[in-house]
Each structure stands twice: as structure tokens, then as C-alpha cells.
Scaffold this motif. Structure first.
Motif, PDB file in Angstrom:
ATOM      1  N   PRO A 102       0.819  -1.230   0.000  1.00 49.39           N
ATOM      2  CA  PRO A 102       0.000   0.000   0.000  1.00 49.39           C
ATOM      3  C   PRO A 102       0.847   1.273   0.000  1.00 49.39           C
ATOM      4  CG  PRO A 102       0.071  -0.975   2.187  1.00 49.39           C
ATOM      5  CD  PRO A 102       0.776  -1.932   1.278  1.00 49.39           C
ATOM      6  N   ASP A 103       2.146   1.127   0.333  1.00 44.98           N
ATOM      7  CA  ASP A 103       3.012   2.299   0.473  1.00 44.98           C
ATOM      8  C   ASP A 103       3.853   2.572  -0.766  1.00 44.98           C
ATOM      9  OD1 ASP A 103       4.246  -0.136   0.847  1.00 44.98           O
ATOM     10  OD2 ASP A 103       5.756   0.635   2.257  1.00 44.98           O
ATOM     11  N   ARG A 104       3.603   1.820  -1.871  1.00 42.65           N
ATOM     12  CA  ARG A 104       4.448   1.993  -3.048  1.00 42.65           C
ATOM     13  C   ARG A 104       3.604   2.374  -4.265  1.00 42.65           C
ATOM     14  NH1 ARG A 104       9.518   0.655  -2.162  1.00 42.65           N
ATOM     15  NH2 ARG A 104       9.952   0.800  -4.397  1.00 42.65           N
ATOM     16  N   GLN A 105       4.221   3.148  -5.160  1.00 42.56           N
ATOM     17  CA  GLN A 105       3.542   3.593  -6.368  1.00 42.56           C
ATOM     18  C   GLN A 105       3.698   2.527  -7.450  1.00 42.56           C
ATOM     19  OE1 GLN A 105       1.694   6.382  -6.818  1.00 42.56           O
ATOM     20  NE2 GLN A 105       1.210   5.646  -8.884  1.00 42.56           N
ATOM     21  N   ILE A 106       2.575   2.019  -7.953  1.00 42.86           N
ATOM     22  CA  ILE A 106       2.614   0.967  -8.965  1.00 42.86           C
ATOM     23  C   ILE A 106       2.758   1.590 -10.348  1.00 42.86           C
ATOM     24  CG2 ILE A 106       0.124   0.850  -9.386  1.00 42.86           C
ATOM     25  CD1 ILE A 106       0.462  -2.213  -9.411  1.00 42.86           C
ATOM     26  N   SER A 107       3.497   0.918 -11.215  1.00 41.79           N
ATOM     27  CA  SER A 107       3.711   1.443 -12.567  1.00 41.79           C
ATOM     28  C   SER A 107       2.728   0.872 -13.578  1.00 41.79           C
ATOM     29  CB  SER A 107       5.145   1.139 -13.024  1.00 41.79           C
ATOM     30  OG  SER A 107       5.400  -0.259 -12.976  1.00 41.79           O
ATOM     31  N   HIS A 108       2.244  -0.347 -13.328  1.00 43.88           N
ATOM     32  CA  HIS A 108       1.273  -0.954 -14.247  1.00 43.88           C
ATOM     33  C   HIS A 108       0.332  -1.848 -13.458  1.00 43.88           C
ATOM     34  CE1 HIS A 108      -0.576  -3.234 -17.474  1.00 43.88           C
ATOM     35  NE2 HIS A 108      -0.214  -4.349 -16.849  1.00 43.88           N
ATOM     36  N   LEU A 109      -0.959  -1.782 -13.822  1.00 44.41           N
ATOM     37  CA  LEU A 109      -1.961  -2.627 -13.200  1.00 44.41           C
ATOM     38  C   LEU A 109      -3.068  -2.889 -14.209  1.00 44.41           C
ATOM     39  CD1 LEU A 109      -3.080  -4.000 -10.578  1.00 44.41           C
ATOM     40  CD2 LEU A 109      -4.294  -1.857 -10.142  1.00 44.41           C
ATOM     41  N   ASP A 110      -3.312  -4.149 -14.539  1.00 46.85           N
ATOM     42  CA  ASP A 110      -4.396  -4.469 -15.486  1.00 46.85           C
ATOM     43  C   ASP A 110      -5.719  -3.934 -14.970  1.00 46.85           C
ATOM     44  OD1 ASP A 110      -2.795  -5.708 -17.328  1.00 46.85           O
ATOM     45  OD2 ASP A 110      -3.140  -7.738 -16.578  1.00 46.85           O
ATOM     46  N   GLN A 111      -6.453  -3.274 -15.853  1.00 48.86           N
ATOM     47  CA  GLN A 111      -7.716  -2.638 -15.468  1.00 48.86           C
ATOM     48  C   GLN A 111      -8.935  -3.332 -16.067  1.00 48.86           C
ATOM     49  OE1 GLN A 111      -7.925  -0.136 -13.300  1.00 48.86           O
ATOM     50  NE2 GLN A 111      -5.697   0.101 -13.095  1.00 48.86           N
ATOM     51  N   ASP A 112      -8.729  -4.367 -16.840  1.00 50.46           N
ATOM     52  CA  ASP A 112      -9.841  -5.064 -17.489  1.00 50.46           C
ATOM     53  C   ASP A 112      -9.801  -6.546 -17.141  1.00 50.46           C
ATOM     54  OD1 ASP A 112     -10.846  -2.788 -18.956  1.00 50.46           O
ATOM     55  OD2 ASP A 112      -9.068  -2.980 -20.235  1.00 50.46           O
ATOM     56  N   ASN A 113     -10.976  -7.147 -17.109  1.00 48.16           N
ATOM     57  CA  ASN A 113     -11.054  -8.584 -16.858  1.00 48.16           C
ATOM     58  C   ASN A 113     -10.713  -9.357 -18.120  1.00 48.16           C
ATOM     59  OD1 ASN A 113     -11.931  -8.046 -14.253  1.00 48.16           O
ATOM     60  ND2 ASN A 113     -14.105  -8.178 -14.809  1.00 48.16           N
ATOM     61  N   PRO A 114     -10.055 -10.506 -18.008  1.00 51.37           N
ATOM     62  CA  PRO A 114      -9.781 -11.325 -19.202  1.00 51.37           C
ATOM     63  C   PRO A 114     -11.088 -11.718 -19.870  1.00 51.37           C
ATOM     64  CG  PRO A 114      -8.503 -12.099 -17.310  1.00 51.37           C
ATOM     65  CD  PRO A 114      -9.494 -11.109 -16.781  1.00 51.37           C
ATOM     66  N   PRO A 115     -11.127 -11.733 -21.203  1.00 48.90           N
ATOM     67  CA  PRO A 115     -12.379 -12.043 -21.911  1.00 48.90           C
ATOM     68  C   PRO A 115     -12.745 -13.524 -21.893  1.00 48.90           C
ATOM     69  CG  PRO A 115     -10.604 -11.641 -23.478  1.00 48.90           C
ATOM     70  CD  PRO A 115     -10.050 -11.333 -22.130  1.00 48.90           C
ATOM     71  N   ALA A 116     -11.854 -14.397 -21.444  1.00 49.56           N
ATOM     72  CA  ALA A 116     -12.143 -15.830 -21.407  1.00 49.56           C
ATOM     73  C   ALA A 116     -11.198 -16.497 -20.422  1.00 49.56           C
ATOM     74  CB  ALA A 116     -11.987 -16.450 -22.802  1.00 49.56           C
ATOM     75  N   VAL A 117     -11.504 -17.735 -20.068  1.00 46.89           N
ATOM     76  CA  VAL A 117     -10.655 -18.476 -19.139  1.00 46.89           C
ATOM     77  C   VAL A 117      -9.318 -18.803 -19.790  1.00 46.89           C
ATOM     78  CG1 VAL A 117     -10.442 -20.596 -17.776  1.00 46.89           C
ATOM     79  CG2 VAL A 117     -12.651 -19.433 -17.944  1.00 46.89           C
ATOM     80  N   PHE A 118      -9.344 -19.184 -21.078  1.00 48.31           N
ATOM     81  CA  PHE A 118      -8.120 -19.470 -21.828  1.00 48.31           C
ATOM     82  C   PHE A 118      -8.033 -18.504 -23.002  1.00 48.31           C
ATOM     83  CE2 PHE A 118      -9.079 -23.483 -19.727  1.00 48.31           C
ATOM     84  CZ  PHE A 118      -7.838 -23.828 -19.197  1.00 48.31           C
TER      85      PHE A 118
END
Length: 353
Positions: A102-118
Motif C-alpha cells: 500500500p506504500d508503493r507507487q505501482i507502474s502498471h496494473l491491469d484494469q480489465d477482466n480477461p475475456p475468457a478463461v483461456f
């Protein structure tokens, strides 16, 4: 119960010998254990389904086909169980990252859910990606993941990571060290002892698997994926049993249909079957040792899915070609023909019970 066990025999055989078999079972039932009598009924019934009573190799060929059908069916059953698993949610990844750092600045984080299991190349498998799947890129068909990264890992990277994972309730594995790069042995300037290491830690909590990579360049990456769903194991076992029995029945039907036929029918069926089994079993014989070695050489929080052990879908084109050849063989076996007055099955020697 024994009447139901007669279903192991082909229909013609049951009609011709069913009453005689049941009478024999009643006569010897008191002197033998019921389980032994039942096992013999099933064993001889399955053998009778293959016809060709004088042949020994037919049992081996039937076993190969039945086992291959069982393995592919188990993979399909497991795949269906995976499709019914809980989909990944990008909010879960955000919660994990926020809880751990919680104390660190993240550079990348996925913002979308995967469209399928595979996914294959980040997309669900559809007709647009069939060519990639069949022409050598089947390994790209893999379980969906969510990723996050930090440009700069904490100074006390591994020690701090262990503490934070333990505090958050993750069950972690021992760290895995790999060389950040390789160099040619015995070449000038190549000192293996001086090569920095990338560190990977696997952790599991509930139905999530977290992979944390502490890279030699100072960055850190996190990958969130699903653990194997509990339904995959019974689904795979049930599908294996049904596929094995079904494969034996189909082989037996084709074997009896071609028994006594003219060489113009028998020869193509045998040839098609032999080539199809080569296409089906070669990926298995290649994939199983490679996958076993891979699993023994490095830790895995989740075993690879069953079809990858069978060389699929990387070698899906040979599998598809083998399936087409088998369908052609079954089509030839299904061609109408005249049977002699006394069917071979009815004339076979009486099975012992």
C-alpha cells in the motif's frame, strides 16, 4: 446383477449365448466368489466385442485406441471444468497489490477482466485464431492471467516480500533462482558466478495463485491466476472412464464389422487406423516425458493442464488429421455387406466364468 453385466457382450452374442451364460453362472455361482464371476463376465464380454477370436494383437490395438480416447476425453472433461471456474476479476488483483504494497507507487496494473478463461495472444479462441492454433502456435493457448508491476522493487526485496505474504495469509513456496542471462561456457568474459539472478516466488490463497518476480534489474512483477478448480479432478476421472469404455466399444464395433470382409475393405481400414494412431500417440509419447522433466526441474504451484501433457494444442494438427482418418476408417467399416448364416461371434468358443 449378472444379467446387467451381459451388456459387456455385443448384442448378437447376447442373443445367441446370453441364456447359456446365465445358466452357467448359476451353476458355478455357489463355488466361486461373486466378484470373480462378475469380473470374468466383463473381461470375456469386452474381449468378445472385438471379435477375431484367433487374433492376439487385436486386444493390444484396442487397448491403445481405448487408452488414447480416455486420455483425450479426460482432457476435454477437465477443460469443461475449467470453463466453469470463477473468472478472474481485475479488482482482486488491485486488492492484492494494495494489501501487499500500500506504500508503493505501482507502474502498471491491469484494469480489465480477461475475456475468457483461456486465451491465445490475449484473445479468446475463435475462427480467426484457428490457423495459429493448428500451425504450431498452440502453446500460446494458455490460462488467462492478470499482471501488475513496479519499476523499482523494495530495497529488502525478498525478505520484505516473504513478510508481507505471510502477513496477508498467502501460502508461499521457496524462492526459485534463475540466471538473468546466459553466456557461452568457457568463452572470454563468461563468469557464471557473476551472473545476477532473477527470483520467483509462488504463493497460493483460496482459489488464487500469485507469482511474484524480483528481477535482477530492480523491477518487480506480479501475476494473478486461478488455481485448478476442484471440479476438474472428478470431471477428468469420469471423462477418462467414459472415453476408455467408449473407445473400446467403437474399436470393437469396427473390428467386428470388418471381420471376414474382403481385403479391399480390411486393408484400407487397417492402414487408416495405423496412421491415425501414429498421429494420435506420437504427440503423447513426445509430450509426457518433456512435461514430466519440466515439472521435476522446477516447482509448480499448479500442474499444467492435462492436454498439454498430451502435446496439445501445440500438435493439434496431427490430432485433427488422425481424427479425420479414423472417421474414414469407421465409414469404410460401416459399409453394408452380407454376413454368413453363422456369425463369428455366435460360433466363438464359450468364455469361461
Amino acid at each position: 446383477m449378472h444379467r446387467w453385466l451381459l451388456l459387456a457382450y455385443p448384442r448378437d452374442y447376447r442373443r445367441a449365448r446370453g441364456a447359456e451364460i446365465l445358466e452357467t453362472v448359476r451353476d458355478v455361482g455357489a463355488a466361486h466368489r461373486r466378484t470373480r464371476v462378475a469380473a470374468n463376465l466383463v473381461r470375456h464380454g469386452l474381449r468378445a466385442r472385438l471379435g477375431r477370436p484367433a487374433s492376439r494383437s487385436v486386444v493390444a490395438w484396442a487397448a491403445v485406441f481405448a487408452m488414447a480416447c480416455g486420455l483425450f476425453a479426460a482432457s476435454f472433461g477437465t477443460w469443461l471444468a475449467w470453463l466453469g471456474s470463477r473468472p478472474l476479476d481485475h479488482r482482486d488483483l488491485a486488492a492484492v497489490v494494495g494489501q501487499l504494497y500500500p506504500d508503493r507507487q505501482i507502474s502498471h496494473l491491469d484494469q480489465d477482466n480477461p475475456p475468457a478463461v483461456f486465451l491465445i495472444y490475449g484473445h479468446p479462441l475463435d475462427k480467426d485464431f484457428l490457423s495459429e492454433l493448428l500451425l504450431g502456435d498452440g502453446a500460446e493457448y494458455a490460462l488467462a492471467e492478470l499482471t501488475a508491476s513496479f519499476d523499482q522493487a523494495p530495497a529488502a526485496g525478498l525478505t520484505e516480500l516473504r513478510q508481507r505474504l505471510d502477513k496477508a495469509g498467502w501460502e508461499r513456496s521457496a524462492p526459485v533462482y534463475t540466471n538473468a542471462y546466459d553466456c557461452v561456457a568457457d568463452s572470454p568474459g563468461c563468469d557464471p558466478a557473476s551472473i545476477p539472478s532473477d527470483i520467483t516466488v509462488y504463493a497460493e490463497r483460496d482459489d488464487h495463485i500469485l507469482t511474484v518476480e524480483l528481477n535482477a534489474d530492480g523491477s518487480m512483477g506480479l501475476t494473478l491466476s486461478r488455481a485448478t478448480p476442484g471440479t476438474a479432478y472428478p470431471a477428468g476421472l469420469l471423462a477418462f472412464a467414459l472415453g476408455t469404455v467408449g473407445g473400446w466399444m467403437v474399436f470393437g464395433w469396427a473390428s467386428r464389422r470388418t471381420e471376414g470382409r474382403r481385403p479391399v475393405v480390411q486393408a484400407p481400414v487397417k492402414f487408416l487406423y495405423g496412421v491415425a494412431m501414429l498421429f494420435w500417440t506420437a504427440p503423447i509419447l513426445l509430450g509426457v516425458p518433456l512435461m514430466l522433466t519440466h515439472h521435476l526441474n522446477e516447482p509448480h504451484p499448479r500442474w499444467h493442464v492435462p492436454w498439454e501433457w498430451l502435446g496439445q494444442p501445440t500438435l493439434s494438427l496431427p490430432f485433427l488429421l488422425g481424427t479425420v482418418l479414423l472417421l474414414l476408417a469407421l465409414g469404410l467399416a460401416a459399409l453394408p455387406h452380407r454376413r454368413p448364416a453363422g456369425p463369428t461371434l455366435a460360433g466363438a468358443s464359450e468364455p469361461a466364468v
